[in-house]
Structures are given as structure tokens and as C-alpha cells.
Design an enzyme around this catalytic site. Structure first.
Site: not given
Length: 499
Positions: A382, A386, A388, A390, A398, A423
Site C-alpha cells: 500500500w 500508488n 501520489p 501515499h 499521517y 473506496h
């Protein structure tokens, strides 16, 4: 008569004389040879050969022994203790077997269903009425939210509104960005599920971009303590020429329509005042990416119509009857085309499309993905498939949570929760039903990530990541398709007959 004792000294002398004579002759020969060698180069070479001939003979014997020996200390190539790492032939064999097995499935599909590819049907997935384009209208309306964000930042830079007022405006603007398209998709029946999903995807990207735009400009105000009340470039930080011959913009000189829309179309979610820029547009590279986009899009549509749809239709009856053996068989049949389509989509979007846009805008940072296929943990996957998203999660979600005192586990859980929400937002709203399959699938990544990191490492961890991708996605697809069929088409006799 002669006494025997008289002969003893004579015999001893003869033996000594014999031995002495032999030694002396040898010494004389050697001394003579040495003396001769000192004066004759040929004699020196012959002497050297005579002295080295025993060593040469020993080496020859050892060489013959080595040639006769056929064993040595070594490990088998497939053993873990072996240093052998070249498995290219096995990889080629896997590719050949994969192509042959999928070719057989493709031929079986053609013989059973015929040719199902229909380009006209693709248009109907986006439009119900050719004179009504609700999804396109939604995209046009999105400019209002972009202009509101830019106007708010200009007022904040000039000091006409306070930070609290600006924050309230942003909260309202970002909330409407998420809620407005959702209400339109749910209330307007002319929007198809595919068109609604496309529009909601664009609005989700816009939400993340505007959030980053807000944060970065706030950081600039906090850092420079700007008191400027005009849109000129800051005199405290003058513009300088960069390596790419572009002027470096400083706050608040970045608050312009050109800068704003460049960020909106740039293939990134994280805003910066000065993005890395390439020197020129490579036309060959641009047209190759455009050709890949066109070809892979046609391939995605063709494989979906020819391969995915028949399997999904044949899976409805086992799901209704709760026939677990046939459900498992349909799941495994669906796993291969679903995963193949996912891989094609990944390459088409993250490589072809994003590189095309980046090349067109001369956007320099092309790290849209990393080596997620080598992931040995769920977390690594994860973080790298991806980039962008992250980067946005790390920079704006975060790390701020960590700075506010939240623990690492809580921060990671919050990131997965936000990802699960989006999602579900992108799936349930276009389908006009809320089943939480995508949300639960994303939240299930947390215990799965802990299990893989705790008990599986190396190749076993990588296999677990691939297995979760190959099996997990078809389960969610079957769940949503089944629920959509039950909700919308269960009473339709034409659909029931087709199944």
C-alpha cells in the site's frame, strides 16, 4: 700368507674411495656445468630445465589427477544454500505456460459464447440519453470549487479575512465537493453507474488537491509571516532562475489562475509552489504513451465484455442458491480475468496516462509507483503501488496525526479508515446501494498486514500479498454484482433468462 686383518683397511678405503669418487664426480659435473653455464647462456637454459623437470612432472601428475576427478564440494542450484540466482529460464517458462493456459481459456470462451465485444454498448455505459450529459456537467461545475479555493487564499494572503474565517470557508467548500456530486448521482437517474463513478473519482481527486493547496499556503503564511496586501511576488524572497530556466515563484506570487490550474491538471495530489519541470516535451515519448492508452483501453473493454461479463452472469445462480462448491469454482474462474484486467489498468493509468499528462505539462517528478510487485508485507504494497496517494496521506494525514501525539498504530489505522471510506464512496454511490463490502475489505487489510508481517517473510510474504490481490478483488466484485442484480434486475425476465 696374508692376514685377514690386513684387508680390512683396504676394503674400508675402497668403499670410501668409491663413495667419494661418486660424490666428487657429481660435484665436479655440477661445478663444471655451473662454470660452463656462467659462460654459456644455452648451458644455463639446459641446466634450468634439468632442475625444473621434477617440478613440472609433479604438476603434470596433479593435473592428470584433477582431470580424472569429477567431484567437488558444492550445493545444488535449487538449494537455499546455493549462490545461484539466475532463474530467467524458469520465468520464461512461467510466461509461456501462462500464455498457453489463457489462450485455451480464451478459445473456450469464444467457442461457448461467440464474439461479445460491442463498442456501442461502451457508450451506453456512460450515457443513457445522447442529449443528456450529466457527468460532464458535473465536471464543469467543479470549476466553482476551484475558484472558491483560489479566492479564499488571495483574501487570506492580503489579510482581508482571518485564518478562522478562511478555515470555515475551506471546511464548507471541501464538504460540498464530496457531498454535491453524491447527491446528484443518487437523485438523478440519468447518470449511469460508470459515469457516476468517473465523476466521483474526479471530485475525490479535486478534494485531495484542494486540501493540499490549503495546507501548503497556510504553511507559507506561517513560515514567512507574510503581510503583503498585493499579488506581487514577495520582496523578501525574490524570484531566481532555476535549472530548468523557470522562475521560482514565492508566496503569495503563486496565487494565480495559471498556477492553480497547472496544479489541478498535474499528475500529483501534493501542492508545491515550484514543481520540478523537464526542459522540453519529447514527442516520441508522448505519442508512445498515447498509443498505449488507446490500445490498453480497447483491450480493457474487450476483455471485460468477452471474459468478465459471462463469468459474472453465470455466477448469479450459485450465489442465489448458496451452492458453495459452485461459488468457489466461479470465484476461481473470475480471479484470472479480474486480476489480468487490474494489471492492465495499473499500467494504463499509472504509467501510460500519468506519464502522458506529465510529459504534456513538463512535470518532472515521474515516480508514480515503486516496486510493489516485490512486496513482502501488505504495508509495503500500500505504500508503493500508488505513490501520489501515499505521499498525500503521509504529508497531510499521517504526519500531522503523529505530531499531535497519536501513536503509530492509531495513525496507520486512521489512514486505512480514510482509504476504506473513499473506496466505499466510489463504489456504493454510483451503484446506489450501500453494502460496505469495499469498506470492510479495506479495513480487513489491518489484521492481514499484522499477520503477514508477524508470521510470513520473504517469498512467503510476497506470495501472501499476491494471493490477497488475486482472490480478494473477485470476492468484492461478486458481492457487489450479486447485490446489484438482486436490487435492480431480479424481476426482469430478460435478465433472468440470460442467466
Amino acid at each position: 700368507m696374508i692376514d685377514k686383518d690386513d684387508f680390512r683397511p683396504i676394503t674400508r678405503n675402497r668403499r670410501r674411495a668409491t663413495i667419494t669418487n661418486a660424490k666428487s664426480e657429481t660435484v665436479k659435473l655440477r661445478n663444471g656445468a655451473t662454470a660452463a653455464a656462467a659462460s654459456d647462456p644455452k648451458a644455463r637454459e639446459s641446466l634450468t630445465k634439468n632442475l625444473q623437470s621434477p617440478l613440472t612432472e609433479d604438476k603434470r601428475k596433479c593435473g592428470l589427477y584433477d582431470k580424472m576427478s569429477c567431484h567437488k564440494l558444492q550445493e545444488s542450484m535449487l538449494s537455499s544454500a546455493s549462490s545461484f540466482k539466475n532463474y530467467r529460464g524458469i520465468l520464461n517458462w512461467c510466461v509461456v505456460m501462462l500464455v498457453l493456459s489463457n489462450a485455451r481459456l480464451f478459445l473456450e470462451n469464444l467457442l461457448r459464447y461467440g464474439i461479445l465485444v460491442d463498442p456501442i454498448q461502451v457508450v451506453s455505459l456512460f450515457l443513457k440519453d445522447p442529449y443528456s450529459w450529466p457527468a460532464a456537467c458535473l465536471l464543469i461545475v467543479s470549476n466553482v470549487f476551484i475558484l472558491v479555493a483560489l479566492y479564499t487564499e488571495r483574501k487570506l494572503a492580503m489579510g482581508l479575512i482571518s485564518e478562522k474565517v478562511g478555515l470555515l470557508i475551506y471546511i464548507f467548500n471541501l464538504t460540498v465537493v464530496l457531498c454535491f456530486p453524491m447527491v446528484v448521482v443518487l437523485k438523478l437517474p440519468s447518470i449511469t453507474p460508470v459515469g457516476g463513478a468517473f465523476a466521483l473519482g474526479i471530485y475525490t481527486i479535486l478534494f485531495l488537491k484542494l486540501y493540499s493547496y490549503k495546507d501548503v499556503n497556510r504553511w507559507c503564511r506561517e513560515k514567512t509571516q507574510a503581510k503583503a496586501r498585493s499579488l506581487s511576488r514577495s520582496l523578501s524572497c525574490p524570484s531566481t532562475a532555476s535549472s530548468g530556466m523557470h522562475l521560482q515563484v514565492s508566496y503569495p506570487g503563486n496565487l494565480s489562475l495559471r498556477d492553480m490550474y497547472y496544479f489541478v491538471f498535474a499528475p500529483t495530489l501534493c501542492y508545491e509552489l515550484n514543481f520540478p519541470r523537464s526542459e522540453s516535451i519529447r514527442m516520441g515519448f508522448l505519442f508512445r504513451r498515447l498509443f498505449e492508452m488507446f490500445l490498453l483501453t480497447q483491450l480493457l473493454v474487450g476483455l471485460t465484455q468477452q471474459w468478465m461479463v459471462p463469468i459474472i452472469r453465470s455466477s448469479m445462480k450459485p450465489l442465489q442458491e448458496m451452492d458453495y462448491s459452485r461459488m468457489t469454482e466461479r470465484l476461481l474462474r473470475l480471479a484470472v480475468p479480474n486480476h489480468l484486467l487490474w494489471l492492465i489498468f495499473f499500467y494504463s493509468f499509472f504509467h501510460s496516462s500519468m506519464n502522458f499528462v506529465a510529459e504534456l505539462l513538463r512535470f518532472g517528478d515521474r515516480e508514480f509507483y515503486r516496486d510493489w510487485w516485490n512486496s513482502e508485507t501488505i504495508t509495503y504494497f500500500w505504500q508503493n503501488w500508488n505513490i501520489p496517494v501515499h505521499k498525500w496521506c503521509l504529508r497531510h494525514f499521517y504526519k500531522p496525526l503523529m505530531r499531535r501525539g497519536a501513536g503509530k498504530l492509531l495513525s496507520q489505522s486512521a489512514v486505512f479508515f480514510a482509504s476504506a471510506f473513499f473506496h466505499e464512496y466510489l463504489v456504493s454511490v454510483p451503484l446506489r446501494m450501500f453494502r460496505l463490502w469495499a469498506f470492510m475489505g479495506m479495513m480487513a487489510q489491518l489484521p492481514l498486514a499484522w499477520f503477514v508481517a508477524r508470521f510470513l517473510r520473504g517469498n512467503y510474504g510476497n506470495a501472501a500479498v499476491w494471493l490477497s490481490l488475486i482472490i480478494g478483488q473477485p470476492i468484492a466484485v461478486l458481492m457487489y454484482v450479486h447485490d446489484y442484480y438482486v436490487t435492480h434486475n431480479q424481476d426482469d425476465p430478460t435478465v433472468t433468462e440470460a442467466l
